[in-house]
Design a protein around this motif. Structure first.
Motif, PDB file in Angstrom:
ATOM      1  N   ILE A   1     110.354  62.307  42.269  1.00  0.00           N
ATOM      2  CA  ILE A   1     108.841  61.267  41.617  1.00  0.00           C
ATOM      3  C   ILE A   1     110.108  62.043  40.170  1.00  0.00           C
ATOM      4  CG2 ILE A   1     107.769  61.827  43.096  1.00  0.00           C
ATOM      5  CD1 ILE A   1     106.452  64.172  42.156  1.00  0.00           C
ATOM      6  N   ALA A   2     110.414  63.123  40.226  1.00  0.00           N
ATOM      7  CA  ALA A   2     111.397  62.912  38.737  1.00  0.00           C
ATOM      8  C   ALA A   2     112.212  62.757  38.553  1.00  0.00           C
ATOM      9  CB  ALA A   2     111.519  65.001  38.311  1.00  0.00           C
ATOM     10  N   VAL A   3     112.990  61.832  39.285  1.00  0.00           N
ATOM     11  CA  VAL A   3     114.700  61.015  39.287  1.00  0.00           C
ATOM     12  C   VAL A   3     114.210  59.701  39.098  1.00  0.00           C
ATOM     13  CG1 VAL A   3     116.328  59.677  40.352  1.00  0.00           C
ATOM     14  CG2 VAL A   3     115.542  62.798  40.807  1.00  0.00           C
ATOM     15  N   LEU A   4     112.627  59.610  40.146  1.00  0.00           N
ATOM     16  CA  LEU A   4     112.371  57.640  39.599  1.00  0.00           C
ATOM     17  C   LEU A   4     111.304  58.176  38.295  1.00  0.00           C
ATOM     18  CD1 LEU A   4     110.756  55.092  40.223  1.00  0.00           C
ATOM     19  CD2 LEU A   4     108.660  56.898  41.537  1.00  0.00           C
ATOM     20  N   LEU A   5     111.100  58.987  37.400  1.00  0.00           N
ATOM     21  CA  LEU A   5     110.612  59.054  36.216  1.00  0.00           C
ATOM     22  C   LEU A   5     111.734  59.170  35.302  1.00  0.00           C
ATOM     23  CD1 LEU A   5     108.488  60.060  34.170  1.00  0.00           C
ATOM     24  CD2 LEU A   5     108.570  62.210  34.358  1.00  0.00           C
ATOM     25  N   ALA A   6     112.854  59.319  35.552  1.00  0.00           N
ATOM     26  CA  ALA A   6     113.153  59.214  34.756  1.00  0.00           C
ATOM     27  C   ALA A   6     114.628  57.859  34.769  1.00  0.00           C
ATOM     28  CB  ALA A   6     114.810  60.268  35.407  1.00  0.00           C
ATOM     29  N   LEU A   7     114.811  57.459  36.192  1.00  0.00           N
ATOM     30  CA  LEU A   7     114.645  55.970  36.323  1.00  0.00           C
ATOM     31  C   LEU A   7     114.182  55.305  35.046  1.00  0.00           C
ATOM     32  CD1 LEU A   7     116.355  55.471  39.521  1.00  0.00           C
ATOM     33  CD2 LEU A   7     117.232  56.473  37.776  1.00  0.00           C
ATOM     34  N   LEU A   8     112.714  54.911  35.027  1.00  0.00           N
ATOM     35  CA  LEU A   8     112.018  54.173  34.636  1.00  0.00           C
ATOM     36  C   LEU A   8     112.000  53.708  33.063  1.00  0.00           C
ATOM     37  CD1 LEU A   8     108.441  54.118  37.592  1.00  0.00           C
ATOM     38  CD2 LEU A   8     110.328  52.914  36.612  1.00  0.00           C
ATOM     39  N   THR A   9     111.392  55.740  32.787  1.00  0.00           N
ATOM     40  CA  THR A   9     112.363  56.409  31.569  1.00  0.00           C
ATOM     41  C   THR A   9     113.134  55.139  30.588  1.00  0.00           C
ATOM     42  OG1 THR A   9     111.208  58.429  31.686  1.00  0.00           O
ATOM     43  CG2 THR A   9     111.532  57.719  29.846  1.00  0.00           C
TER      44      THR A   9
ATOM     45  N   PHE B   1     106.901  58.136  27.966  1.00  0.00           N
ATOM     46  CA  PHE B   1     107.078  56.746  27.417  1.00  0.00           C
ATOM     47  C   PHE B   1     106.349  56.545  26.603  1.00  0.00           C
ATOM     48  CE2 PHE B   1     106.239  55.923  32.247  1.00  0.00           C
ATOM     49  CZ  PHE B   1     107.492  54.702  32.381  1.00  0.00           C
ATOM     50  N   MET B   2     105.297  57.827  25.505  1.00  0.00           N
ATOM     51  CA  MET B   2     105.182  57.768  24.521  1.00  0.00           C
ATOM     52  C   MET B   2     106.448  58.477  23.236  1.00  0.00           C
ATOM     53  SD  MET B   2     101.079  59.627  24.399  1.00  0.00           S
ATOM     54  CE  MET B   2     100.209  58.543  24.519  1.00  0.00           C
ATOM     55  N   ALA B   3     106.761  59.098  24.201  1.00  0.00           N
ATOM     56  CA  ALA B   3     108.625  58.927  22.860  1.00  0.00           C
ATOM     57  C   ALA B   3     109.510  57.828  23.327  1.00  0.00           C
ATOM     58  CB  ALA B   3     109.114  59.731  23.929  1.00  0.00           C
ATOM     59  N   VAL B   4     109.499  57.275  23.966  1.00  0.00           N
ATOM     60  CA  VAL B   4     109.776  55.593  24.072  1.00  0.00           C
ATOM     61  C   VAL B   4     109.034  54.927  23.265  1.00  0.00           C
ATOM     62  CG1 VAL B   4     110.022  54.003  25.541  1.00  0.00           C
ATOM     63  CG2 VAL B   4     110.689  55.838  26.499  1.00  0.00           C
ATOM     64  N   ALA B   5     107.783  54.963  23.076  1.00  0.00           N
ATOM     65  CA  ALA B   5     107.007  53.663  22.079  1.00  0.00           C
ATOM     66  C   ALA B   5     107.528  54.395  20.929  1.00  0.00           C
ATOM     67  CB  ALA B   5     105.801  53.887  22.618  1.00  0.00           C
ATOM     68  N   ALA B   6     107.862  55.953  20.542  1.00  0.00           N
ATOM     69  CA  ALA B   6     107.427  56.097  19.254  1.00  0.00           C
ATOM     70  C   ALA B   6     108.176  54.697  18.096  1.00  0.00           C
ATOM     71  CB  ALA B   6     107.889  57.514  19.230  1.00  0.00           C
ATOM     72  N   GLY B   7     109.144  54.477  18.848  1.00  0.00           N
ATOM     73  CA  GLY B   7     110.226  53.616  17.328  1.00  0.00           C
ATOM     74  C   GLY B   7     109.297  52.671  17.184  1.00  0.00           C
ATOM     75  N   ASN B   8     108.101  52.016  17.571  1.00  0.00           N
ATOM     76  CA  ASN B   8     107.451  50.634  17.934  1.00  0.00           C
ATOM     77  C   ASN B   8     106.424  50.384  17.165  1.00  0.00           C
ATOM     78  OD1 ASN B   8     106.528  51.087  20.163  1.00  0.00           O
ATOM     79  ND2 ASN B   8     107.454  49.497  21.216  1.00  0.00           N
TER      80      ASN B   8
END
Length: 329
Positions: A25-33, A183-190
């Protein structure tokens, strides 16, 4: 009971199946992120301007539809014979410029889908962990040996179940926290995180609670079925058979005959959807042309939760009843 719980807690996180599941599940999180990072972008000024213009006209249409539907529902207006209305005049959220922007990753717009994905992952992981945790004990003879030293069958099974639930609860909370933060970190820039209001953050937290409770339900279900069959494969076989034959089979059957799905009220998938998304309208309850139907209690998250909880409690009760009735072999 406390010593039994502590021993089972240590054994849960010392098992290879638990460690492998956590890694997966950690790998899945990393791939989706990583995948959403690739789609991260910011709308151009022209795209924002067009979205604002479209939102004005879309919101006006939305207002007229809601008002007309409400008047038909209250009897102030008459609908056309073939006019279609949603259940309880639910046209969804009012259009906004942000909702009409088709760009990259938006946490404000996509967080519900992310949480629903996490719910499926955690529920399946809980089912497998719960089933393997008790199933291996039965198939290897470990349960029989333990009962020789601690002949309190209900206490032994209860300690194992509580350890499995506590462990999966901890994993779910940590996983959701990391999932949301990533995902908040991913969206932080927009700037799509800052668009969320306090009620929306409250809805996010409540959805997270429902996800965790669903994971616990999956854990208890897998644990109990494996205990009844005294083998991990029993739970996995029952789970696969139910999903493929009953759930998927019903979908294929009613799609082929092209009629209302009469089996929806007797399957768990609609109640699972209602529990997560807070609403689900059965095919039989959908409004007919020219009418406005009210869903009422049908398809609500409360109904979904009650049905799912009842199923889990019945299976758990059967597992404990079977434990008290059978000799350890």
């Amino acid at each position: 009971m406390t010593r039994l719980f502590a021993a089972e807690w240590s054994r849960l996180f010392g098992r290879r199946v638990t460690l492998v599941t956590l890694v997966l599940i950690a790998v899945l999180l990393a791939l989706l992120t990583f995948g959403f990072t690739l789609t991260r972008s910011e709308p151009t000024p022209d795209e924002i301007a067009i979205a604002r213009e479209n939102a004005v006209s879309a919101a006006a249409i939305w207002d007229r539809n809601v008002e007309h539907c409400g008047n038909v529902l209250s009897g102030l207006e008459t609908a056309e014979p073939n006019e279609q209305f949603p259940t309880s005049c639910d046209y969804g959220p009012r259009p906004t410029p942000e909702s009409l922007l088709d760009y990259g990753f938006s946490f404000h717009r996509q967080w519900p889908t992310l949480f629903y994905t996490a719910a499926i992952v955690l529920a399946l992981a809980g089912f497998v962990l719960g089933a393997s945790f008790i199933g291996v004990e039965w198939s290897s003879g470990g349960m029989a040996n333990l009962l020789l030293w601690v002949p309190r069958r209900g206490a032994v099974l209860g300690a194992k179940l509580l350890a499995a639930l506590a462990g999966m609860g901890l994993v779910s909370v940590v996983y959701l926290a990391v999932w949301t933060g990533a995902f908040m970190a991913v969206a932080a820039g927009n700037g799509t995180v800052s668009q969320m209001t306090a009620p929306e953050f409250g809805s996010l937290v409540l959805t997270g609670v429902r996800v965790v409770l669903l994971a616990l339900g999956g854990t208890a279900l897998g644990f109990s079925i494996a205990s009844l069959g005294r083998h991990t494969s029993t739970a996995l076989g029952v789970g696969m058979a139910y999903l493929l034959i009953y759930e998927l089979g019903a979908l294929v059957l009613f799609s082929v005959v092209q009629t209302d799905d009469y089996s929806q009220k007797f399957r768990l998938a609609p109640y699972l959807s209602a529990w997560l998304t807070k609403r689900f309208v059965f095919d039989m309850d959908k409004p007919k042309p020219g009418t406005v139907a009210t869903a009422g209690f049908s398809g609500s998250w409360q109904q979904g939760g009650l049905v799912l909880a009842a199923v889990v409690l019945v299976v758990v009760a059967l597992a404990f009843f079977s434990m008290r009735r059978r000799d350890a072999r």
